[in-house]
Design an enzyme around this catalytic site. Sequence first.
Site, PDB file in Angstrom:
ATOM      1  N   GLY A   1     -11.263   6.803   1.164  1.00 51.43           N
ATOM      2  CA  GLY A   1     -12.268   6.202   2.054  1.00 51.43           C
ATOM      3  C   GLY A   1     -11.880   6.502   3.488  1.00 51.43           C
ATOM      4  O   GLY A   1     -11.296   7.547   3.782  1.00 51.43           O
TER       5      GLY A   1
ATOM      6  N   ARG B   1      -3.134  -3.006  -0.540  1.00 52.12           N
ATOM      7  CA  ARG B   1      -2.908  -4.397  -0.904  1.00 52.12           C
ATOM      8  C   ARG B   1      -1.768  -4.457  -1.911  1.00 52.12           C
ATOM      9  O   ARG B   1      -1.667  -3.596  -2.808  1.00 52.12           O
ATOM     10  CB  ARG B   1      -4.164  -5.002  -1.550  1.00 52.12           C
ATOM     11  CG  ARG B   1      -5.237  -5.389  -0.560  1.00 52.12           C
ATOM     12  CD  ARG B   1      -4.827  -6.578   0.333  1.00 52.12           C
ATOM     13  NE  ARG B   1      -5.876  -6.932   1.259  1.00 52.12           N
ATOM     14  CZ  ARG B   1      -6.026  -6.435   2.491  1.00 52.12           C
ATOM     15  NH1 ARG B   1      -5.178  -5.554   2.968  1.00 52.12           N
ATOM     16  NH2 ARG B   1      -7.019  -6.833   3.258  1.00 52.12           N
TER      17      ARG B   1
ATOM     18  N   GLU C   1       2.360 -11.693  -1.536  1.00 55.21           N
ATOM     19  CA  GLU C   1       2.382 -11.881  -0.088  1.00 55.21           C
ATOM     20  C   GLU C   1       2.095 -13.332   0.317  1.00 55.21           C
ATOM     21  O   GLU C   1       1.170 -13.931  -0.256  1.00 55.21           O
ATOM     22  CB  GLU C   1       1.324 -10.947   0.509  1.00 55.21           C
ATOM     23  CG  GLU C   1       1.538 -10.639   1.950  1.00 55.21           C
ATOM     24  CD  GLU C   1       0.670  -9.473   2.406  1.00 55.21           C
ATOM     25  OE1 GLU C   1       0.645  -8.425   1.734  1.00 55.21           O
ATOM     26  OE2 GLU C   1       0.013  -9.628   3.432  1.00 55.21           O
TER      27      GLU C   1
ATOM     28  N   HIS D   1       2.895  -6.621   6.988  1.00 56.50           N
ATOM     29  CA  HIS D   1       1.431  -6.435   7.013  1.00 56.50           C
ATOM     30  C   HIS D   1       0.919  -6.209   8.447  1.00 56.50           C
ATOM     31  O   HIS D   1       0.122  -6.998   8.969  1.00 56.50           O
ATOM     32  CB  HIS D   1       0.721  -7.631   6.352  1.00 56.50           C
ATOM     33  CG  HIS D   1      -0.659  -7.289   5.859  1.00 56.50           C
ATOM     34  ND1 HIS D   1      -1.222  -7.863   4.743  1.00 56.50           N
ATOM     35  CD2 HIS D   1      -1.608  -6.436   6.346  1.00 56.50           C
ATOM     36  CE1 HIS D   1      -2.444  -7.387   4.568  1.00 56.50           C
ATOM     37  NE2 HIS D   1      -2.699  -6.512   5.535  1.00 56.50           N
ATOM     38  N   ILE D   2       1.380  -5.088   9.026  1.00 57.24           N
ATOM     39  CA  ILE D   2       1.008  -4.791  10.417  1.00 57.24           C
ATOM     40  C   ILE D   2       0.165  -3.527  10.526  1.00 57.24           C
ATOM     41  O   ILE D   2       0.097  -2.903  11.586  1.00 57.24           O
ATOM     42  CB  ILE D   2       2.257  -4.644  11.328  1.00 57.24           C
ATOM     43  CG1 ILE D   2       3.241  -3.600  10.756  1.00 57.24           C
ATOM     44  CG2 ILE D   2       2.921  -5.986  11.548  1.00 57.24           C
ATOM     45  CD1 ILE D   2       4.265  -3.108  11.759  1.00 57.24           C
TER      46      ILE D   2
HETATM   47  P1  NAP Z   1     -12.925   2.215   2.295  1.00 52.82           P
HETATM   48  O1  NAP Z   1     -13.396   3.137   3.367  1.00 52.82           O
HETATM   49  O2  NAP Z   1     -13.930   1.397   1.564  1.00 52.82           O
HETATM   50  O3  NAP Z   1     -12.047   3.068   1.281  1.00 52.82           O
HETATM   51  C1  NAP Z   1     -11.683   2.628   0.005  1.00 52.82           C
HETATM   52  C2  NAP Z   1     -11.813   3.793  -0.947  1.00 52.82           C
HETATM   53  O4  NAP Z   1     -11.342   3.403  -2.220  1.00 52.82           O
HETATM   54  C3  NAP Z   1     -13.268   4.254  -1.118  1.00 52.82           C
HETATM   55  O5  NAP Z   1     -13.309   5.647  -1.093  1.00 52.82           O
HETATM   56  C4  NAP Z   1     -13.629   3.711  -2.488  1.00 52.82           C
HETATM   57  O6  NAP Z   1     -14.579   4.468  -3.187  1.00 52.82           O
HETATM   58  C5  NAP Z   1     -12.296   3.824  -3.195  1.00 52.82           C
HETATM   59  N1  NAP Z   1     -12.246   2.963  -4.365  1.00 52.82           N
HETATM   60  C6  NAP Z   1     -12.719   1.693  -4.506  1.00 52.82           C
HETATM   61  N2  NAP Z   1     -12.473   1.229  -5.748  1.00 52.82           N
HETATM   62  C7  NAP Z   1     -11.842   2.231  -6.401  1.00 52.82           C
HETATM   63  C8  NAP Z   1     -11.338   2.361  -7.713  1.00 52.82           C
HETATM   64  N3  NAP Z   1     -11.437   1.368  -8.599  1.00 52.82           N
HETATM   65  N4  NAP Z   1     -10.744   3.521  -8.060  1.00 52.82           N
HETATM   66  C9  NAP Z   1     -10.665   4.534  -7.172  1.00 52.82           C
HETATM   67  N5  NAP Z   1     -11.134   4.480  -5.911  1.00 52.82           N
HETATM   68  C10 NAP Z   1     -11.705   3.327  -5.527  1.00 52.82           C
HETATM   69  O7  NAP Z   1     -11.877   1.176   2.900  1.00 52.82           O
HETATM   70  P2  NAP Z   1     -10.815   1.418   4.078  1.00 52.82           P
HETATM   71  O8  NAP Z   1     -11.396   0.969   5.360  1.00 52.82           O
HETATM   72  O9  NAP Z   1     -10.274   2.796   3.947  1.00 52.82           O
HETATM   73  O10 NAP Z   1      -9.718   0.343   3.648  1.00 52.82           O
HETATM   74  C11 NAP Z   1      -9.065   0.436   2.410  1.00 52.82           C
HETATM   75  C12 NAP Z   1      -8.220  -0.792   2.127  1.00 52.82           C
HETATM   76  O11 NAP Z   1      -7.072  -0.774   2.948  1.00 52.82           O
HETATM   77  C13 NAP Z   1      -8.893  -2.134   2.465  1.00 52.82           C
HETATM   78  O12 NAP Z   1      -9.723  -2.576   1.407  1.00 52.82           O
HETATM   79  C14 NAP Z   1      -7.729  -3.044   2.703  1.00 52.82           C
HETATM   80  O13 NAP Z   1      -7.369  -3.684   1.499  1.00 52.82           O
HETATM   81  C15 NAP Z   1      -6.615  -2.102   3.119  1.00 52.82           C
HETATM   82  N6  NAP Z   1      -6.217  -2.272   4.538  1.00 52.82           N
HETATM   83  C16 NAP Z   1      -4.969  -2.678   4.830  1.00 52.82           C
HETATM   84  C17 NAP Z   1      -4.580  -2.796   6.141  1.00 52.82           C
HETATM   85  C18 NAP Z   1      -3.205  -3.241   6.512  1.00 52.82           C
HETATM   86  O14 NAP Z   1      -3.047  -3.917   7.515  1.00 52.82           O
HETATM   87  N7  NAP Z   1      -2.191  -2.872   5.767  1.00 52.82           N
HETATM   88  C19 NAP Z   1      -5.479  -2.518   7.174  1.00 52.82           C
HETATM   89  C20 NAP Z   1      -6.748  -2.101   6.830  1.00 52.82           C
HETATM   90  C21 NAP Z   1      -7.110  -1.978   5.499  1.00 52.82           C
HETATM   91  P3  NAP Z   1     -16.140   4.492  -2.783  1.00 52.82           P
HETATM   92  O15 NAP Z   1     -16.200   5.525  -1.703  1.00 52.82           O
HETATM   93  O16 NAP Z   1     -16.810   4.871  -4.041  1.00 52.82           O
HETATM   94  O17 NAP Z   1     -16.488   3.107  -2.292  1.00 52.82           O
HETATM   95  C1  GLV Z   2      -6.005  -5.816   6.734  1.00 51.63           C
HETATM   96  O1  GLV Z   2      -5.226  -5.837   5.856  1.00 51.63           O
HETATM   97  C2  GLV Z   2      -7.390  -5.588   6.551  1.00 51.63           C
HETATM   98  O2  GLV Z   2      -7.856  -5.523   5.410  1.00 51.63           O
HETATM   99  O3  GLV Z   2      -8.075  -5.484   7.573  1.00 51.63           O
END
Ligand code: NAP
Ligand code: GLV
Length: 326
Positions: free
Chosen positions: A156, A239, A268, A286-287
Amino acid sequence: MDKPKVLITHPIPRIGIELLKERYSVTVLESKYPLEPAFLREKIRGYEGLITLLMDRVDEPLLAAAEHLKVVANHAVGYENIDVDAVKRHRVMATNTPGVLTHATAEIAFALVICLTRRILEADRYTREGRFTVWDPLLLRGDELHGKNLGIIGMGRIGFEMARRCRAFGMNILYYSRNRAAEEKEKAVEAVYCGLDELLEQAHVVSLHVPSTSETRRLIDSAAFDRMRDGVYLINTARGEIVDEAALIKALKRGKVKGAGLDVYEFEPEVSPGLFEMENVVLLPHIGSATIEARNRMSETAARNVIAVLEGERPPNPIPELANLF
Ligand code: NAP
Ligand code: GLV
């Protein structure tokens, strides 16, 4: 007429609070965090807008207590803390903050790769301990990224930006995702779409970027580790519950996983104690989105989502499940 009331469960960067204060009566809770659910249920009465963080559970009991609530704006892109069926039932809009933290999170994922493969933290400790007395050709050798395979799970927004950074360092990009990425994205990073098993078998570095859902919880379990190359690196900035942490510790102990870079944890904010004992893990609190720029944009985005709903408009960032509902 009284101004509509907005509740924010924890202090966030000022920009969003100021925007809301121009129109509404805003309360920012400063209580010990995470909040007790019963405390939040008591507080929420009478509020029309709510800004939540990831540790706030937005569930049936909370929504049942929130009879005036129109919008919950999560100050995060992930929203597994929100019970989607419950917000639908209560006809409460739920929003998140996609896009504005993509670069920040991809940067931290990439930082973890370099930290592990070039043993940056070990080297820093070595120097601080006064052990650097001579240039040594055998000292602290790591792994070069150039020519190695990066396996992105979840191509994504963040997965793609991580791929871009690693491609710039000469890595070959493999990815597994629910759907194949657009052709121009694949071309931009010369990415090869493959099945999960193939990715696990081929990747020298596996980086997780899927959301936490019933399909992705413990996607990386002991069977997945068995499939991986010996000496693989695992990066998790998505996550914690996507990885079986006990299986990861076993895989680290037997050398299957050479290093793990973790920003998130299965339980967490608890960190499995076994991880603290290991030199070859980098543990962050978690930064991923913790840049001044990203956190300001998250605050502003959450506020703009609240404002849109309270002004009777479509919010810019409804969670995908609600995009066509209200
Ligand atoms: P995103 O653009 O929605 O990307 C998620 C990707 O995963 C999409 O391509 C989605 O497919 C794919 N996906 C969903 N379910 C799946 C499955 N069962 N099997 C395989 N692929 C799957 O989200 P993002 O903005 O990149 O963020 C991703 C995640 O990072 C967030 O949901 C959050 O949990 C985490 N995050 C963490 C931090 C942190 O502080 N560590 C910060 C930001 C985000 P589709 O294209 O088909 O929807
Ligand atoms: C952080 O983990 C977020 O999902 O924005």
